[in-house]
Design a protein around this motif. Structure first.
Motif, short mmCIF file in Angstrom:
data_model
loop_
_atom_site.label_atom_id
_atom_site.label_comp_id
_atom_site.label_asym_id
_atom_site.label_seq_id
_atom_site.Cartn_x
_atom_site.Cartn_y
_atom_site.Cartn_z
N PRO A 80 0.81 -1.22 0.00
CA PRO A 80 0.00 0.00 0.00
C PRO A 80 0.84 1.28 0.00
CG PRO A 80 -0.07 -1.07 2.15
CD PRO A 80 0.66 -2.00 1.23
N GLU A 81 2.03 1.22 0.64
CA GLU A 81 2.84 2.45 0.69
C GLU A 81 3.41 2.75 -0.70
OE1 GLU A 81 6.22 2.48 3.33
OE2 GLU A 81 6.19 4.67 3.45
N LYS A 82 3.85 1.69 -1.39
CA LYS A 82 4.40 1.90 -2.73
C LYS A 82 3.31 2.36 -3.68
CE LYS A 82 8.44 -1.02 -2.56
NZ LYS A 82 8.87 -2.39 -2.68
N ALA A 83 2.11 1.77 -3.52
CA ALA A 83 0.99 2.15 -4.39
C ALA A 83 0.67 3.63 -4.17
CB ALA A 83 -0.23 1.28 -4.09
N GLN A 84 0.69 4.04 -2.90
CA GLN A 84 0.37 5.43 -2.59
C GLN A 84 1.44 6.38 -3.13
OE1 GLN A 84 0.78 7.20 1.32
NE2 GLN A 84 -1.44 7.25 1.48
N ALA A 85 2.73 5.96 -2.95
CA ALA A 85 3.83 6.80 -3.44
C ALA A 85 3.75 6.93 -4.96
CB ALA A 85 5.17 6.20 -3.01
N GLN A 86 3.42 5.83 -5.62
CA GLN A 86 3.34 5.84 -7.08
C GLN A 86 2.20 6.76 -7.54
OE1 GLN A 86 5.56 4.33 -9.22
NE2 GLN A 86 4.46 5.58 -10.70
N ALA A 87 1.06 6.65 -6.84
CA ALA A 87 -0.09 7.47 -7.19
C ALA A 87 0.25 8.96 -7.02
CB ALA A 87 -1.29 7.10 -6.33
N LYS A 88 0.99 9.26 -5.93
CA LYS A 88 1.37 10.64 -5.65
C LYS A 88 2.29 11.16 -6.76
CE LYS A 88 3.02 13.26 -1.66
NZ LYS A 88 4.48 13.37 -1.57
N TRP A 97 0.16 16.81 -12.96
CA TRP A 97 -0.10 18.23 -12.75
C TRP A 97 0.97 19.09 -13.39
CZ3 TRP A 97 -4.40 20.28 -12.16
CH2 TRP A 97 -5.40 19.72 -11.35
N SER A 98 2.24 18.72 -13.25
CA SER A 98 3.28 19.60 -13.77
C SER A 98 3.20 19.65 -15.29
CB SER A 98 4.66 19.16 -13.29
OG SER A 98 5.05 18.00 -13.97
N ARG A 99 2.81 18.53 -15.91
CA ARG A 99 2.69 18.55 -17.37
C ARG A 99 1.47 19.37 -17.81
NH1 ARG A 99 4.29 12.34 -18.84
NH2 ARG A 99 6.43 12.51 -18.06
N ILE A 100 0.40 19.22 -17.05
CA ILE A 100 -0.80 20.00 -17.37
C ILE A 100 -0.47 21.50 -17.27
CG2 ILE A 100 -3.10 20.65 -16.48
CD1 ILE A 100 -3.25 18.00 -17.78
N GLU A 101 0.30 21.83 -16.21
CA GLU A 101 0.68 23.23 -16.03
C GLU A 101 1.49 23.74 -17.22
OE1 GLU A 101 0.55 23.34 -11.21
OE2 GLU A 101 2.51 23.32 -12.21
N LYS A 102 2.43 22.91 -17.67
CA LYS A 102 3.27 23.32 -18.82
C LYS A 102 2.41 23.54 -20.06
CE LYS A 102 7.65 21.19 -17.61
NZ LYS A 102 7.87 19.77 -17.41
N LEU A 103 1.46 22.60 -20.25
CA LEU A 103 0.60 22.71 -21.43
C LEU A 103 -0.25 23.98 -21.37
CD1 LEU A 103 -0.95 19.22 -22.27
CD2 LEU A 103 0.65 20.57 -23.63
N SER A 104 -0.80 24.27 -20.15
CA SER A 104 -1.66 25.46 -20.04
C SER A 104 -0.84 26.71 -20.26
CB SER A 104 -2.35 25.56 -18.68
OG SER A 104 -2.27 24.38 -18.00
N THR A 105 0.39 26.72 -19.74
CA THR A 105 1.26 27.89 -19.92
C THR A 105 1.51 28.10 -21.41
OG1 THR A 105 2.31 27.31 -17.85
CG2 THR A 105 3.47 28.91 -19.21
N ARG A 106 1.81 26.98 -22.08
CA ARG A 106 2.07 27.07 -23.52
C ARG A 106 0.84 27.62 -24.24
NH1 ARG A 106 4.11 21.52 -25.21
NH2 ARG A 106 2.83 21.44 -27.06
N ALA A 107 -0.33 27.12 -23.85
CA ALA A 107 -1.57 27.57 -24.50
C ALA A 107 -1.80 29.05 -24.25
CB ALA A 107 -2.75 26.75 -23.98
N ARG A 108 -1.60 29.47 -22.96
CA ARG A 108 -1.79 30.88 -22.61
C ARG A 108 -0.84 31.78 -23.38
NH1 ARG A 108 -2.42 29.20 -17.38
NH2 ARG A 108 -0.28 29.69 -16.83
N GLU A 109 0.38 31.28 -23.60
CA GLU A 109 1.39 32.10 -24.28
C GLU A 109 1.23 32.02 -25.80
OE1 GLU A 109 4.95 30.59 -22.54
OE2 GLU A 109 4.74 31.82 -20.73
N GLY A 110 0.16 31.41 -26.26
CA GLY A 110 -0.14 31.39 -27.70
C GLY A 110 0.44 30.21 -28.44
N GLY A 111 1.08 29.28 -27.71
CA GLY A 111 1.68 28.11 -28.37
C GLY A 111 0.60 27.14 -28.80
N GLU A 112 1.00 26.25 -29.67
CA GLU A 112 0.02 25.28 -30.17
C GLU A 112 -0.04 24.06 -29.25
OE1 GLU A 112 -0.87 22.48 -34.04
OE2 GLU A 112 0.97 23.67 -33.97
N VAL A 113 -1.23 23.66 -28.86
CA VAL A 113 -1.40 22.45 -28.06
C VAL A 113 -2.31 21.51 -28.83
CG1 VAL A 113 -2.23 21.48 -25.89
CG2 VAL A 113 -1.14 23.72 -25.90
N LYS A 114 -1.79 20.33 -29.14
CA LYS A 114 -2.60 19.37 -29.90
C LYS A 114 -3.58 18.67 -28.96
CE LYS A 114 1.13 18.17 -33.14
NZ LYS A 114 2.37 18.29 -32.33
#
Ligand SMILES: *[C@@H]1O[C@H](CO)[C@@H](O)[C@H](O)[C@H]1NC(C)=O
Ligand SMILES: *[C@@H]1O[C@H](CO)[C@@H](O)[C@H](O)[C@H]1NC(C)=O
Ligand SMILES: *[C@@H]1O[C@H](CO)[C@@H](O)[C@H](O)[C@H]1NC(C)=O
Ligand SMILES: *[C@@H]1O[C@H](CO)[C@@H](O)[C@H](O)[C@H]1NC(C)=O
Length: 366
Positions: free
Chosen positions: A319-327, A334-351
């Protein structure tokens, strides 16, 4: 002739409560083990069985397992080792001190084990109680008898170990050892561990440091051949947190290698090396931390020539490994979503496919 009346009624009552598909023709999960003497088979043990890391205790590092006795037993563990201590007048399961790790009162643990044994009528179980405080056996016996464990207890007759089938047949399927303080006059089935068992060293500080030398009892310490005592191989090691304070924490990051058949210090090689140095004997116990990690039952089955396990429920995911993996998945998502949104906000293309991929990756772990 109707032979049904020859079968003990109790067995029907017990079998009715057993898990679906439970096959009482197997002893300790294999029919081939029924004819084997108790001391000729290798048995998997859980070190500090009652000290369980859970989400509720924040996976406390002073605990040595991830699953409770019920789950350990169903997965094939047959030796449960734990420390007992007196705390304000009650007998409890605590790690060194009840201030460090308090796993509750012994009667609750006994009730859990008795409950499992009653619904699993062809299993032979061993308890090893570390009794540093020398709690009197008469007091312990009361707890055994009240929980129903006393009725299942095996008392040796002095003629060598019986087969598992004989122990199951008599319904005397519980072997109990006390590390200290045994008194067979007061409690005949609470056996003095070191009259029956020898142990390899219990403080090891790396996967390449295991030894096959006897460490206890004193009379055989430093020897390799200790027949007829049953060998108990301590197969866990510590990380040193403070040498000065003698603060050691059981290593939990290497256990999937340690409890397997590959890599430095692995269980299969360790057992083979010791059995060879003990003259080829096949029986004994291996005592493991985090017994759910790795593949220790596969190793034990191989030593016991068991090719098909009966009545076994594999451990759930750690359970601890499962939890760590989920985290981790969630954070990465989240960090990738943030990068994508930043790119979108800055006018970059997001497929669209990028959103779908990232969404697919993190949504399940929220
Ligand atoms: C043992 O642990 C499982 C989950 O890990 C839980 O469902 C079960 O209730 C526990 N049993 C006891 C007796 O605590
Ligand atoms: C089983 O019970 C019988 C009768 O009490 C006894 O003679 C025998 O030694 C017992 N066997 C074991 C393995 O306890
Ligand atoms: C556990 O042991 C392994 C193998 O020696 C080591 O690489 C690892 O750093 C240890 N884990 C911790 C938390 O010290
Ligand atoms: C498994 O087979 C080996 C080799 O034949 C034998 O030495 C050993 O005693 C067997 N183990 C058991 C538990 O039967």
């Amino acid at each position: 002739m109707n032979f049904l009346h020859l079968l003990p009624l109790a067995l029907f009552a017990l079998a009715a409560e057993s898990p679906p598909g439970y096959d009482a023709a197997a002893c300790n999960q294999s029919p081939s083990l029924c004819t084997k003497p108790y001391n000729s088979i290798l048995q998997l043990g859980a070190h500090n069985s009652a000290f369980v890391r859970t989400a509720a205790n924040s996976y406390q590092s002073s605990a040595n397992q991830y699953f409770n006795a019920t789950i350990q037993l169903s997965a094939g563990v047959r030796l449960l080792q734990s420390q007992i201590h007196l705390d304000k007048g009650s007998i409890k399961l605590c790690h060194t001190s009840c201030l460090i790790f308090d796993a509750g009162t012994l009667d609750v643990w006994f009730a859990e084990i008795a409950g499992w044994m009653k619904t699993h009528p062809s299993e032979v179980v061993t308890l090893l109680l570390v009794n540093d405080e020398k709690i009197p056996p008469a007091q312990l016996k009361t707890l055994f008898d009240n929980s129903g464990l006393g009725a299942l207890a095996f008392t040796p007759s002095g003629t060598g170990w019986p087969t598992l089938g004989e122990m199951v047949g008599n319904d005397t399927r519980l072997v109990t050892f006390l590390s200290e303080g045994a008194d067979v006059k007061a409690a005949p089935y609470l056996l003095p561990e070191f009259d029956y068992v020898f142990e390899t060293p219990f403080e090891t500080f790396g996967p390449d440091k295991f030894s096959c030398m006897a460490d206890r009892p004193g009379g055989v310490a430093g020897k390799e051949s200790t027949t007829p005592l049953i060998p108990l191989m301590n197969r866990f090691f510590y990380d040193v947190i403070s040498e000065q304070l003698k603060l050691y924490i059981s290593n939990s990051t290497y256990s999937s290698t340690l409890n397997s058949d590959q890599g430095v210090g692995n269980l299969a090689d360790g057992v083979a090396t010791c059995q060879k140095s003990w003259g080829g004997r096949s029986g004994g116990y291996v005592l493991l931390d985090f017994v759910n990690d790795g593949s220790p039952m596969a190793v034990v089955d191989r030593v016991n020539n068991v090719t098909k396990a009966y009545n076994r429920a594999e451990f759930p995911e750690n359970p601890e490994k499962a939890q760590a993996q989920a985290k981790q998945d969630k954070e990465m998502g989240w960090s990738r979503i943030e990068k994508l949104s930043t790119r979108a906000r800055e006018g970059g293309e997001v497929k669209a496919a990028e959103w779908v991929f990232y969404a697919g990756n993190w949504a399940g772990s929220l």
